[in-house]
Every structure is written in C-alpha cells, then in structure tokens.
Design a protein around this motif. Structure first.
Motif: not given
Length: 183
Positions: A115-132
């Motif tokens: 259920g976490e729809s947003s992440r804190p600004a100081d945490w990184h997110a690497i997603r696949d080509d679909t943006g999942y």
C-alpha cells in the motif's frame, strides 16, 4: 477484513479438545495432492459434527447465515504444504490450529496488498521498463505466528498458504462460511 486477516482465540480449551476428539474418531484419507494441498491427511466433518459445540462457536464468530460445505481437518506431516491461493466462493474462512507437535516449518503465510504509493525523497527506486512499482498488488508476504488453539479469519480474496513442514506435524480445522441461506 477484505484483503487482510485477523488472528483470534475463538474456541475455548474445552472446544479445542472436543474438536481434537472428533478428529481422532474420524476416518482419514491421505492425499498426495488435493487441489492446493500437498501430502496431507484429511478428515471430513460430517453434518452431525457441524452441530457440535466447537462448530456452533465458529458459526457464531463467522456472523453468517450458513456454513459452506462441512469443512475438514487437515494433518500436515513432514513434506506437506499448501500452495498460495485464495478461497473465492465464501465470505469468510476460519482456520483453527488445533495441535502442533515438534513443528519445524508449516508456517501460515499470507500475501497482502502493498500500500505504499509514494517513497521518501531520500530513498531510491529502480524499476523495470514498465515502471512497475507494486502498489496495490498482493506482494507482501507475511508469516503469521499462530499458536495451538488460535484461529485465522480471512475473506475470500486473501492469498494464503502453508510453508513446507520439515519436522513434526500440525493439525488444523478448516471451515468456510457464507451469507446465503443453506444448511
């Protein structure tokens, strides 16, 4: 309860013992596979059993009009497990752990909604080509710590299962309940 579960002490110690007594008096069949169940021993509940005290208590907790089917007891010996699945077709499932002896493995597991729809600004997110990002999907695995005599209650859409038993055994009572008229 949609998408989640509760862990409750529904049955008294006397009712747990009553259920175990019925379990030991009921004929057993071994199943290499029974739908989502693998290498389990099953004992079916009869219509007469459905009228016993422990079943009446479960029915009262289910807060529904009727039981779907009669339910059954399962014994999970070493090597047994239940694959992740959902119980579509009932309003509520109640699984009561009646006994566990020298149990290694055999954990109740669920997969809840991320259920976490947003992440804190100081945490990184690497997603696949679909943006999942996983948001809204049932991808959060939870190992439910359940003790003898406790019950798990959940709705029809919760993904759940039992991890492989490596040693010992566990005995559970599985019942399904719905809001339609019937037995």
């Amino acid at each position: 309860m949609e998408g989640g579960y509760t862990k409750e002490s529904i049955l008294s110690a006397e009712e747990v013992q009553e259920a175990l007594d019925v379990y030991h008096q009921t004929p057993m069949e071994k199943y290499w596979q029974f739908y989502n169940l693998f290498k389990v021993e099953r004992r079916d509940i009869t219509a007469d059993t459905s009228k016993m005290g422990f079943m009446k208590t479960l029915h009262k907790r289910a807060r529904t009009r009727s039981q779907q089917g009669t339910g059954y007891f399962l014994r999970y010996p070493p090597g047994s497990f239940t694959k992740i699945h959902s119980d579509n077709g009932s309003n509520i499932t109640i699984v009561t752990l009646l006994e566990s002896k020298d149990l290694v493995g055999g954990y109740s597991i669920t997969q809840g909604v991320y259920g976490e729809s947003s992440r804190p600004a100081d945490w990184h997110a690497i997603r696949d080509d679909t943006g999942y990002d996983g948001y809204g999907d049932q991808i959060v695995t939870d190992v439910v710590d359940i003790n003898d005599g406790e019950s798990l209650c959940y709705g029809p859409h919760l993904l759940h299962g039992v991890s492989k038993v490596y040693r010992g055994h566990r005995i559970v009572l599985v019942t399904w309940w719905n809001n339609e008229t019937g037995n």
